[in-house]
Structure formats: C-alpha cells, structure tokens
Scaffold this motif. Structure first.
Motif, PDB file in Angstrom:
ATOM      1  N   GLN A 180       0.794  -1.224   0.000  1.00  0.00           N
ATOM      2  CA  GLN A 180       0.000   0.000   0.000  1.00  0.00           C
ATOM      3  C   GLN A 180       0.825   1.272   0.000  1.00  0.00           C
ATOM      4  OE1 GLN A 180      -2.010  -1.028   3.602  1.00  0.00           O
ATOM      5  NE2 GLN A 180      -3.721  -2.028   2.560  1.00  0.00           N
ATOM      6  N   THR A 187      -2.683   3.537  -4.982  1.00  0.00           N
ATOM      7  CA  THR A 187      -3.450   2.871  -3.940  1.00  0.00           C
ATOM      8  C   THR A 187      -4.834   3.482  -3.803  1.00  0.00           C
ATOM      9  OG1 THR A 187      -1.449   2.297  -2.695  1.00  0.00           O
ATOM     10  CG2 THR A 187      -3.526   2.268  -1.489  1.00  0.00           C
ATOM     11  N   GLY A 257      -5.826   0.522   3.753  1.00  0.00           N
ATOM     12  CA  GLY A 257      -5.066   0.925   2.578  1.00  0.00           C
ATOM     13  C   GLY A 257      -5.308   2.367   2.209  1.00  0.00           C
TER      14      GLY A 257
END
Length: 349
Positions: A180, A187, A257
């Motif tokens: 991430q 991302t 994330g």
C-alpha cells in the motif's frame, strides 16, 4: 519494499530478520488458510458443476455466479498454497517469479470478485426493476460479453501493479501482495475503482430492489398472500448476503489501505500489526464463503450439492437418481422476486 519490516532479500528467498512468530499464531494463521483453501476448492467446484449440470440453474444470472466461483477457485489453487509454504518456513523461498505471479493472480481474484458481484447486482436490478427490457439486455450472447468485459476490466486494473512495482513479499501476512505504501495515488485509485465505486453501485441496485419488494409486498398482502412463496424472497436474499459478507470481509483492509495511502509517513507506522494481519486473513477467508451461502440459502444449489456429493460417495445410487432438475427450463431466468407490474416471477434459480 515494506517500510515497517526489516527484510534481507536475495533471489533464493526473502528472509525475515526478526524473530519467528509464536507457535500459536502460526498455527492459527495456517489453520485458517488451510480451511479456507479446502472449502474454497470444494465449494467453488460444487457451484460450477451444479450450474453446468442442472439446466434449471443455467441462466444469465448464474453466469456471473460461475464467474465469481472461478475467481474464488483461482486463489485457492495457486496463491494460497504458496502462502502456506511461507508460513511454515517463515520466509518466502519460491523466488521472484512466483512472488510476482502469485501477487498478480491474487489481485485478479480480488478485483474480479467485486466486479462479478457488481455484475450480479446489476443483473438482479434489471430483472426485477426493469423486467420488460431484461430479455434483450441479458440474452445469452450479451451475458457472455458482460462476463468477458468484467475480466478484461479486471486485467486492466491489475496490470499497472507491474509498472508501479507494488507487488512484493509482506512478511506480516506471509504473502506476495499489493504494498500500500509504494504509490499513494495508485493505492487510492485502486481502492476507489475496485471497492468504493462497486460497493456504491451494488448498494444502489439492492436498495432499489428492497424498496420495490417492500412496496409490492405491502400492496399485494391481502390479495396475493397465497401466491407469495418463501423461496421467492430467499433467492434474492442469497445474492444480497453474498454482497454484504464480501463488504464486511474486505472493508477493513481497504480502509486501512486508503488511510495509509493518504498519509503513508504518519499512518503506516500507527497501524497495529495484529489489525493488519486480521484484516488480510478476513479478506482471504471470504473466498470460501460464497458456496456455503448458496448451499444454505438456495434450495436448488443445495439439492445439486447433495446429488454431486452422493455421486462421489455412492455412484450406483446416483445413476438411478439422476438430477430431476436437469430437464427443466433451459432458458429459465435468474433470481426471482417481482417485476414492474407487481406480478410474481417464477422461482428458477
């Protein structure tokens, strides 16, 4: 590479420089993954064989169900066994190629799953809320095009990982997976494309269906109560539950994330490792649940499961009791509730 892990890398493997995890943690993680892998393979194969074996289940809606089962099956056959090897060895020992390919396949499965769930929701929405154009929209040919389009979009969304360099081994989850912190913009884009936008579309579709179902049930409660079969509502509920369970299993990892991508330097170090690991294995666990949901909530799938398992256990008996559903309605439609005329549709799923 990962910011929070100290890893000595060579092409014979990625070695952990930290102490091995406690035996109970390794046992817990490996047990979850072994259970997930076995149930995923058996369940996905049951779903696929059930649809192809029973004509009653062979319809446009279930084309997406088979595609979703394929997405679940792929990870159980390739990335999951490699993760198990890494857990037992406490390192990645299978080389760079397997690392990159397994991470790519994992990405295909994840994004393919949510895109197929979105396809299922759109199919149900059109069937129930726009029934007059359903046959034209979901002809056999069009449905195959939709399924192919889903996988084409899945590949397009996953391939950039190779250019960004975001597929690496993460020792916290023993997996070659999406890192991430490599590219914040990528991302964020990926979370929006493969989670937030599909979840919004699916939520809209099911919300409209729920509203229509409630309106129709109230309107016809007195004059049509006897025509309302319990299976009519359960068939729609099956796919709704699949969506809800997927959202629950994948939401923690996606929100982590997104938070990390927004502020990598500040947030990444604050995410508890335990929370990160649990969120990952929750996401892994989701792949084995769909087939179980079909079996619990859908009588036709449950019937096929029993007959397939009976064939494997007692082949002679099975030959005498060949699926009675196999001769019914080749062009039967998917999961049933109501059309825009407030008339009941036939239970076919």
């Amino acid at each position: 590479m990962l910011e929070n892990s100290s890893i000595a890398r060579n092409w014979s493997g990625w070695e952990l420089s930290e102490a091995p995890r406690a035996a109970w943690a390794v046992t817990a993680l490996s047990s979850v993954l072994i259970f997930t892998t076995v149930v995923d393979i058996v369940g996905s194969l049951l779903v696929i064989v059930s649809v192809f074996r029973n004509r009653k289940l062979r319809n446009s809606g279930n084309a997406f169900v088979v595609s979703l089962a394929f997405a679940d099956l792929v990870v159980a056959l390739y990335p999951y066994p490699l993760v198990l090897v890494a857990i037992f060895k406490n390192r990645w020992s299978l080389g760079e190629i397997h690392c990159k390919v397994s991470g790519f396949v994992m990405g295909l499965s994840v994004i393919g799953s949510i895109f197929n769930i979105t396809g299922i929701a759109l199919n149900r929405y059109c069937y129930i809320c726009h029934s007059f154009v359903y046959d034209k929209l979901y002809s056999t040919w069009n449905t195959m095009i939709y399924v192919c389009l889903i996988w084409a979009l899945t590949v397009v969304a996953t391939v950039p990982n190779f250019f960004v360099g975001s597929l690496e081994y993460d020792p916290r989850v023993y997996s070659c997976t999406f890192v991430q912190t490599v590219s914040s913009s990528y991302t964020i884009t990926l979370v929006f494309i493969h989670f937030i936008v599909p979840i919004a579309v699916v939520t809209f579709c099911y919300l409209k269906i729920w509203i229509l179902v409630i309106q129709v049930r109230r309107k016809v409660k007195s004059e049509m109560k006897s025509r309302m079969k319990p299976s009519d509502f359960r068939n729609f509920l099956t796919m709704f539950v699949v969506f809800v369970i997927f959202a629950i299993c994948w939401a923690p990892l996606n929100f982590i994330g997104l938070a990390v991508a927004i502020s990598p330097s500040e947030i990444a170090s604050r995410i508890p490792e335990c929370l990160f690991i649990v969120s990952y294995f929750m996401a892994y666990f989701n792949s084995c649940l769909n087939a179980i949901i079909y079996g619990l909530l859908n009588k036709n799938f449950r019937k096929e499961y029993k007959q397939i398992l009976m064939f494997l256990w007692m082949p002679r008996f099975f030959v005498q009791e060949t699926s009675k559903g196999g001769t019914e309605g080749l062009k039967s439609k998917p999961s049933p509730v109501f059309n825009n005329n407030n008339q009941m549709k036939t239970d076919t799923i």
